[in-house]
Design a protein around this motif. Structure first.
Motif, PDB file in Angstrom:
ATOM      1  N   ASN A  43     -12.280  11.738  17.860  1.00 28.28           N
ATOM      2  CA  ASN A  43     -10.792  11.841  17.740  1.00 28.28           C
ATOM      3  C   ASN A  43     -10.179  12.482  19.695  1.00 28.28           C
ATOM      4  N   MET A  44     -10.119  11.303  20.067  1.00 29.48           N
ATOM      5  CA  MET A  44      -9.589  11.749  21.721  1.00 29.48           C
ATOM      6  C   MET A  44      -8.244  12.230  22.072  1.00 29.48           C
ATOM      7  N   ASP A  45      -8.543  13.550  22.852  1.00 30.14           N
ATOM      8  CA  ASP A  45      -7.157  13.550  23.230  1.00 30.14           C
ATOM      9  C   ASP A  45      -7.000  13.307  24.928  1.00 30.14           C
ATOM     10  N   VAL A  46      -6.674  12.469  25.725  1.00 30.75           N
ATOM     11  CA  VAL A  46      -6.381  11.959  26.728  1.00 30.75           C
ATOM     12  C   VAL A  46      -4.738  12.600  27.985  1.00 30.75           C
ATOM     13  N   LYS A  47      -5.067  13.822  28.367  1.00 31.31           N
ATOM     14  CA  LYS A  47      -4.023  14.120  28.795  1.00 31.31           C
ATOM     15  C   LYS A  47      -3.155  13.335  30.566  1.00 31.31           C
ATOM     16  N   ASN A  48      -4.437  12.204  30.642  1.00 33.40           N
ATOM     17  CA  ASN A  48      -4.150  11.935  32.802  1.00 33.40           C
ATOM     18  C   ASN A  48      -3.870  10.611  31.965  1.00 33.40           C
ATOM     19  N   ILE A  49      -1.938   9.854  32.436  1.00 35.50           N
ATOM     20  CA  ILE A  49      -1.705   8.903  32.045  1.00 35.50           C
ATOM     21  C   ILE A  49      -1.128   7.614  33.847  1.00 35.50           C
ATOM     22  N   ARG A  50      -1.627   7.039  33.635  1.00 35.46           N
ATOM     23  CA  ARG A  50      -1.841   6.058  35.328  1.00 35.46           C
ATOM     24  C   ARG A  50       0.236   5.275  34.277  1.00 35.46           C
ATOM     25  N   LEU A  51       0.575   5.522  35.260  1.00 36.60           N
ATOM     26  CA  LEU A  51       2.142   4.927  34.761  1.00 36.60           C
ATOM     27  C   LEU A  51       3.376   3.797  35.379  1.00 36.60           C
ATOM     28  N   GLY A  52       3.674   3.694  34.774  1.00 39.65           N
ATOM     29  CA  GLY A  52       4.766   2.563  36.219  1.00 39.65           C
ATOM     30  C   GLY A  52       5.912   2.603  35.585  1.00 39.65           C
ATOM     31  N   ILE A  53       7.120   2.311  36.331  1.00 42.18           N
ATOM     32  CA  ILE A  53       8.222   2.436  36.513  1.00 42.18           C
ATOM     33  C   ILE A  53       9.311   1.203  36.796  1.00 42.18           C
ATOM     34  N   CYS A  54      10.231   0.093  36.112  1.00 41.94           N
ATOM     35  CA  CYS A  54      10.600  -0.688  36.104  1.00 41.94           C
ATOM     36  C   CYS A  54      11.884  -0.756  36.292  1.00 41.94           C
ATOM     37  N   TYR A  74       1.770  15.468  33.187  1.00 46.84           N
ATOM     38  CA  TYR A  74       0.841  14.542  31.859  1.00 46.84           C
ATOM     39  C   TYR A  74       1.178  13.113  32.790  1.00 46.84           C
ATOM     40  N   PHE A  75       1.691  13.020  33.366  1.00 42.40           N
ATOM     41  CA  PHE A  75       2.034  11.224  33.916  1.00 42.40           C
ATOM     42  C   PHE A  75       1.862  11.613  35.563  1.00 42.40           C
ATOM     43  N   ASP A  76       1.338  10.250  35.936  1.00 40.99           N
ATOM     44  CA  ASP A  76       1.550   9.907  37.423  1.00 40.99           C
ATOM     45  C   ASP A  76       1.495   8.463  37.723  1.00 40.99           C
ATOM     46  N   ILE A  77       3.021   8.814  38.425  1.00 41.13           N
ATOM     47  CA  ILE A  77       3.127   6.835  38.598  1.00 41.13           C
ATOM     48  C   ILE A  77       2.833   6.419  39.528  1.00 41.13           C
ATOM     49  N   LYS A  78       1.978   5.326  38.963  1.00 40.00           N
ATOM     50  CA  LYS A  78       0.897   4.372  40.154  1.00 40.00           C
ATOM     51  C   LYS A  78       2.016   2.711  40.705  1.00 40.00           C
ATOM     52  N   ALA A  79       3.097   2.831  39.825  1.00 41.32           N
ATOM     53  CA  ALA A  79       3.356   1.065  39.896  1.00 41.32           C
ATOM     54  C   ALA A  79       4.571   1.409  40.136  1.00 41.32           C
ATOM     55  N   ARG A  80       5.536   0.841  40.986  1.00 43.22           N
ATOM     56  CA  ARG A  80       6.829   1.783  41.189  1.00 43.22           C
ATOM     57  C   ARG A  80       7.990   0.215  41.446  1.00 43.22           C
ATOM     58  N   THR A  87       4.666  -6.626  34.335  1.00 42.06           N
ATOM     59  CA  THR A  87       3.843  -5.322  33.604  1.00 42.06           C
ATOM     60  C   THR A  87       2.216  -5.661  33.388  1.00 42.06           C
ATOM     61  N   ALA A  88       2.427  -6.887  32.527  1.00 41.60           N
ATOM     62  CA  ALA A  88       1.039  -7.196  31.908  1.00 41.60           C
ATOM     63  C   ALA A  88       0.056  -7.412  32.557  1.00 41.60           C
ATOM     64  N   GLY A  89       0.600  -7.946  33.794  1.00 41.15           N
ATOM     65  CA  GLY A  89      -0.853  -7.879  34.773  1.00 41.15           C
ATOM     66  C   GLY A  89      -1.204  -6.526  35.231  1.00 41.15           C
ATOM     67  N   LEU A  90      -0.184  -5.564  35.365  1.00 40.38           N
ATOM     68  CA  LEU A  90      -0.712  -4.249  35.399  1.00 40.38           C
ATOM     69  C   LEU A  90      -1.570  -3.450  34.447  1.00 40.38           C
ATOM     70  N   PHE A  91      -1.018  -4.155  33.423  1.00 43.14           N
ATOM     71  CA  PHE A  91      -1.996  -3.945  32.780  1.00 43.14           C
ATOM     72  C   PHE A  91      -2.984  -4.321  32.810  1.00 43.14           C
ATOM     73  N   GLU A  92      -3.816  -5.544  32.364  1.00 44.95           N
ATOM     74  CA  GLU A  92      -4.340  -6.719  32.713  1.00 44.95           C
ATOM     75  C   GLU A  92      -5.229  -5.465  34.087  1.00 44.95           C
ATOM     76  N   GLN A  93      -5.186  -5.453  34.665  1.00 51.62           N
ATOM     77  CA  GLN A  93      -5.754  -5.355  35.947  1.00 51.62           C
ATOM     78  C   GLN A  93      -5.839  -3.659  35.794  1.00 51.62           C
ATOM     79  N   ARG A  94      -5.626  -2.737  34.833  1.00 52.31           N
ATOM     80  CA  ARG A  94      -6.256  -1.535  34.378  1.00 52.31           C
ATOM     81  C   ARG A  94      -4.787  -0.632  35.563  1.00 52.31           C
ATOM     82  N   ALA A  95      -4.135  -0.827  36.631  1.00 49.32           N
ATOM     83  CA  ALA A  95      -3.125  -0.357  36.650  1.00 49.32           C
ATOM     84  C   ALA A  95      -2.636   0.851  36.571  1.00 49.32           C
ATOM     85  N   ILE A  96      -2.044   0.382  35.227  1.00 48.20           N
ATOM     86  CA  ILE A  96      -0.767   1.941  34.382  1.00 48.20           C
ATOM     87  C   ILE A  96      -2.052   1.590  32.813  1.00 48.20           C
TER      88      ILE A  96
END
Length: 366
Positions: A43-54, A74-80, A87-96
């Motif tokens: 059971n893992m705790d991951v703190k670094n999270i790639r985030l997208g903002i719309c 805790y967040f690193d905004i990778k896409a605005r 949104t769906a495409g960014l998730f599929e590309q693992r960008a966020i």
């Protein structure tokens, strides 16, 4: 002539595998036991999270919300972006790994003209990361809206979890365990084979024959590639059925990826076998060289993006780093070659590197 020598050596290895029933039993029981232990226990705790903002509102209030999130460690905004359909495409590309969508009517709703609702979308392929992202975003956005809203209504959070809506940790852990088991078993099998020839004294029989180094490498590797591929199919199907891990992508593409990954694993084992003289040392070195880096540096436990830059470079040489992206993408997201070709290409490049080094280091001498 070369073909007959190669076939004869491969036949010898298949006979040895079939007669060593105790080792065969261990090879199949060990991954089964590890699958149970890791599948239920990790059971893992991951703190670094790639985030997208719309931000559809584009108001001082919405920008204040975004700045609050951006200031969080805790967040690193990778896409605005301004189109929610991206949104769906960014998730599929693992960008966020998470996204925040701020509505156009945010200010009016906060002033009492409706319910101010901000959408938070998370990637459920990692249940722990999704939970952390959701909780932190809810806390940050609610705290900021209470500070800025005055007598208005606080922001309400509407959450949605993609790919793993039930937040099953096994859906994330089991594909990772498959990657660990395959590289460990592949390297272990081939690291022992040449060391065994040296230790038992049968290497001399090979040395007096007119066989070439690449023929020895292929003759040793192909039988164990067949065996390891059978084990790979076994543990993937077991994890899929027993832990109910979804399979949304192509089985055939996953099998091809497994085959390429196993070739790299076997090459690592062959390279190790050229460096040591005994089976015991070969086994220990293969475990150290495959298991520890694959657990610590591949992204299985800790996100690669949170590592120091030198370690991020090292992680790119670890085959499991790329295979984890592939197997999780295929099983949990339904990704195809168009989405995963960068990881597949990187994995092939690493495999070619190890195979080249293994063949060059192999010398037909005592």
């Amino acid at each position: 002539m070369t073909h007959s020598r190669l076939v004869a050596l491969m036949r010898k290895e298949f006979i040895h595998i079939s007669r060593d029933r105790r080792s065969l039993g261990i090879l199949f029981l060990m991954p089964l036991m590890m699958m149970f232990v890791f599948g239920y226990a990790i059971n893992m705790d991951v703190k670094n999270i790639r985030l997208g903002i719309c931000d559809l509102s584009r108001t001082p209030e919405s920008r204040a919300l975004v700045e609050t999130v951006d200031a969080s460690p805790y967040f690193d905004i990778k896409a605005r972006y301004t189109d929610p359909r991206q949104t769906a495409g960014l998730f599929e590309q693992r960008a966020i790994r998470a996204a925040v969508i701020i509505p156009r009517n945010l200010v009016r709703a906060m002033a009492g003209a409706g319910e101010p609702t901000v959408a938070v979308i998370t990637d459920g392929t990692d249940a722990n990361t999704a939970t952390l992202a959701q909780n932190y975003l809810e806390a940050l956005l609610l705290e900021r809206s209470l500070e800025a809203g005055g007598a208005g209504q606080p922001v309400q959070i509407k959450t949605r979890i993609l790919y793993n809506p039930d937040m099953e940790s096994a859906h994330f852990v089991v594909p990772g365990i498959v990657a660990l088991l395959l590289i460990m078993i592949g390297a272990l099998l081939t690291s022992v084979t040449i060391a065994r020839e040296k230790e038992t004294g049968t290497m001399e029989q090979i040395l007096v024959s007119p066989i070439q180094p690449h023929e020895v490498v292929l003759g040793k590797a192909v039988p164990y590639l067949v065996l390891a591929f059978g084990i790979a199919v076994f543990i993937i199907i077991f994890g899929h059925l027993w832990f109910s891990v979804p399979m949304l992508g192509s089985w055939s593409y996953l099998m091809v990826a497994c085959l390429l990954y196993l070739v790299t694993s076997l090459a690592i084992g062959l390279l190790i076998s050229t460096l040591v003289a005994t089976q015991q040392v070969a086994m220990m070195l293969s475990l150290v060289a495959t298991l520890l880096p694959s657990v610590m540096l591949s992204g299985f436990v800790f996100p690669v993006a949170s590592m120091p830059l030198p370690l991020q470079g090292v992680s790119q040489v670890i085959p499991a780093t790329h295979f984890l992206v592939i197997i999780r993408g295929i099983m949990l997201k339904g990704n195809g070659p168009a989405d995963l070709w960068p990881s597949a290409l990187a994995m092939v490049a690493v495999g070619v590197l190890f195979i080249t080094i293994a063949i060059r280091r192999f010398r037909l001498k005592l």
